[in-house]
Design a protein around this motif. Structure first.
Motif, mmCIF file in Angstrom:
data_model
loop_
_atom_site.group_PDB
_atom_site.id
_atom_site.type_symbol
_atom_site.label_atom_id
_atom_site.label_comp_id
_atom_site.label_asym_id
_atom_site.label_seq_id
_atom_site.Cartn_x
_atom_site.Cartn_y
_atom_site.Cartn_z
ATOM 1 N N LYS A 63 -41.959 10.836 -0.665
ATOM 2 C CA LYS A 63 -40.340 10.133 0.024
ATOM 3 C C LYS A 63 -39.956 8.534 -0.432
ATOM 4 O O LYS A 63 -39.311 7.711 -1.057
ATOM 5 C CB LYS A 63 -39.868 10.160 1.174
ATOM 6 N N VAL A 64 -41.357 7.863 0.562
ATOM 7 C CA VAL A 64 -41.425 6.065 0.323
ATOM 8 C C VAL A 64 -41.311 5.475 -1.462
ATOM 9 O O VAL A 64 -40.752 4.799 -2.464
ATOM 10 C CB VAL A 64 -42.640 5.444 0.902
ATOM 11 N N LYS A 65 -42.017 6.628 -2.605
ATOM 12 C CA LYS A 65 -42.196 6.097 -3.967
ATOM 13 C C LYS A 65 -40.935 5.939 -4.551
ATOM 14 O O LYS A 65 -41.144 5.670 -5.748
ATOM 15 C CB LYS A 65 -42.935 7.291 -3.956
ATOM 16 N N LYS A 66 -40.499 7.865 -4.591
ATOM 17 C CA LYS A 66 -39.354 7.924 -4.858
ATOM 18 C C LYS A 66 -37.787 7.150 -4.289
ATOM 19 O O LYS A 66 -36.958 8.327 -4.898
ATOM 20 C CB LYS A 66 -39.310 9.430 -5.149
ATOM 21 N N LYS A 67 -38.215 6.681 -3.136
ATOM 22 C CA LYS A 67 -36.627 6.086 -3.028
ATOM 23 C C LYS A 67 -35.668 5.673 -3.912
ATOM 24 O O LYS A 67 -34.588 5.796 -3.568
ATOM 25 C CB LYS A 67 -37.262 5.505 -1.411
ATOM 26 N N ASP A 68 -36.461 5.212 -4.673
ATOM 27 C CA ASP A 68 -35.263 4.136 -5.138
ATOM 28 C C ASP A 68 -34.346 5.283 -5.979
ATOM 29 O O ASP A 68 -33.152 4.705 -6.371
ATOM 30 C CB ASP A 68 -35.991 2.776 -6.087
ATOM 31 N N GLU A 69 -35.063 6.074 -6.889
ATOM 32 C CA GLU A 69 -34.559 7.344 -7.407
ATOM 33 C C GLU A 69 -33.573 7.616 -6.966
ATOM 34 O O GLU A 69 -32.718 8.305 -7.332
ATOM 35 C CB GLU A 69 -35.684 8.023 -8.269
ATOM 36 N N GLY A 70 -34.282 8.431 -5.522
ATOM 37 C CA GLY A 70 -33.190 9.057 -4.473
ATOM 38 C C GLY A 70 -31.627 8.712 -4.330
ATOM 39 O O GLY A 70 -31.072 9.116 -5.008
ATOM 40 N N ASP A 71 -32.432 6.773 -3.724
ATOM 41 C CA ASP A 71 -30.710 6.901 -3.495
ATOM 42 C C ASP A 71 -29.665 5.833 -5.066
ATOM 43 O O ASP A 71 -28.805 6.185 -4.773
ATOM 44 C CB ASP A 71 -31.081 5.407 -3.561
ATOM 45 N N LYS A 72 -30.609 5.985 -5.897
ATOM 46 C CA LYS A 72 -29.540 6.171 -6.587
ATOM 47 C C LYS A 72 -28.634 7.454 -7.498
ATOM 48 O O LYS A 72 -27.576 7.965 -7.594
ATOM 49 C CB LYS A 72 -30.675 6.046 -9.276
ATOM 50 N N ALA A 73 -29.618 8.726 -7.824
ATOM 51 C CA ALA A 73 -28.699 9.404 -7.945
ATOM 52 C C ALA A 73 -28.089 10.033 -6.323
ATOM 53 O O ALA A 73 -26.734 10.794 -6.648
ATOM 54 C CB ALA A 73 -30.080 10.792 -6.697
ATOM 55 N N ILE A 74 -27.923 10.043 -5.062
ATOM 56 C CA ILE A 74 -27.267 10.557 -3.987
ATOM 57 C C ILE A 74 -25.697 9.425 -4.681
ATOM 58 O O ILE A 74 -24.629 10.337 -4.387
ATOM 59 C CB ILE A 74 -27.862 9.719 -2.956
ATOM 60 N N GLU A 75 -25.989 7.521 -5.250
ATOM 61 C CA GLU A 75 -25.158 7.244 -5.629
ATOM 62 C C GLU A 75 -24.283 6.904 -6.864
ATOM 63 O O GLU A 75 -23.131 7.148 -6.668
ATOM 64 C CB GLU A 75 -25.939 5.847 -6.308
ATOM 65 N N LEU A 76 -25.127 8.200 -7.615
ATOM 66 C CA LEU A 76 -24.324 8.827 -8.850
ATOM 67 C C LEU A 76 -23.347 10.164 -8.408
ATOM 68 O O LEU A 76 -22.742 10.502 -9.015
ATOM 69 C CB LEU A 76 -25.593 9.345 -10.137
ATOM 70 N N THR A 77 -24.712 10.872 -7.541
ATOM 71 C CA THR A 77 -23.261 11.825 -7.141
ATOM 72 C C THR A 77 -22.047 11.261 -6.571
ATOM 73 O O THR A 77 -20.859 12.485 -6.772
ATOM 74 C CB THR A 77 -24.786 12.825 -6.126
ATOM 75 N N LEU A 78 -22.165 10.919 -5.013
ATOM 76 C CA LEU A 78 -21.399 10.526 -4.699
ATOM 77 C C LEU A 78 -20.280 9.582 -5.284
ATOM 78 O O LEU A 78 -18.780 9.868 -5.488
ATOM 79 C CB LEU A 78 -21.655 9.305 -3.771
ATOM 80 N N ASN A 79 -20.295 9.314 -6.561
ATOM 81 C CA ASN A 79 -19.277 8.236 -7.110
ATOM 82 C C ASN A 79 -18.959 9.430 -8.085
ATOM 83 O O ASN A 79 -17.335 9.930 -8.203
ATOM 84 C CB ASN A 79 -20.284 7.297 -7.878
ATOM 85 N N HIS A 80 -19.704 10.489 -8.498
ATOM 86 C CA HIS A 80 -19.321 11.444 -9.894
ATOM 87 C C HIS A 80 -17.866 12.198 -8.819
ATOM 88 O O HIS A 80 -16.733 12.720 -9.093
ATOM 89 C CB HIS A 80 -20.458 12.728 -9.776
ATOM 90 N N LEU A 81 -18.221 12.284 -7.114
ATOM 91 C CA LEU A 81 -17.092 13.176 -6.746
ATOM 92 C C LEU A 81 -16.246 12.438 -5.393
ATOM 93 O O LEU A 81 -15.009 12.789 -4.787
ATOM 94 C CB LEU A 81 -17.851 13.848 -5.426
ATOM 95 N N GLY A 82 -16.515 11.138 -6.243
ATOM 96 C CA GLY A 82 -15.080 9.946 -6.032
ATOM 97 C C GLY A 82 -14.737 9.788 -4.464
ATOM 98 O O GLY A 82 -14.467 9.696 -3.695
ATOM 99 N N VAL A 83 -16.428 9.534 -3.835
ATOM 100 C CA VAL A 83 -16.613 9.475 -2.474
ATOM 101 C C VAL A 83 -17.061 7.771 -2.303
ATOM 102 O O VAL A 83 -18.152 7.627 -2.974
ATOM 103 C CB VAL A 83 -17.655 9.953 -1.936
#
Length: 103
Positions: A63-83
């Motif tokens: 989770k530490v190594k992949k944190k930046d990728e995970g944060d980016k994926a969450i940001e993209l998903t929330l943006n796509h959903l209009g949140v």
């Protein structure tokens, strides 16, 4: 104070072979599993942005190594959903259940 917004469940899959070959229309062997991740999004009073609570098991330091990728994926998903996470505080809670039953 938090305000529940949405909760969802996503089931897992097991790909035995061919994961990348399906892009080229080659066969793959895939099966459903009864393991799933629950995701709950709550608005919170503060701070602005997304607070992620990830209670899923993982390989040490994954989770530490992949944190930046995970944060980016969450940001993209929330943006796509209009949140909009920039104007309001949010808490995203990820939980995992592994059932040992066969399907």
């Amino acid at each position: 104070m938090s305000f529940p917004v949405e909760q969802t469940r996503a089931f897992g899959k097991l790909i035995l072979f061919g994961e990348h070959l399906v892009v080229y229309k080659a066969p793959a062997l895939v099966g459903a599993v009864s393991a799933y991740t629950d995701c709950k999004l709550e608005y919170i009073d503060s701070p602005v942005g997304v607070q992620v609570i990830d209670d899923r098991p993982a390989v040490p330091q994954y989770k530490v190594k992949k944190k930046d990728e995970g944060d980016k994926a969450i940001e993209l998903t929330l943006n796509h959903l209009g949140v909009d996470s920039k104007s309001r505080g949010m808490k995203l809670i990820l939980a995992y259940l592994l059932s040992l039953s066969c399907i």
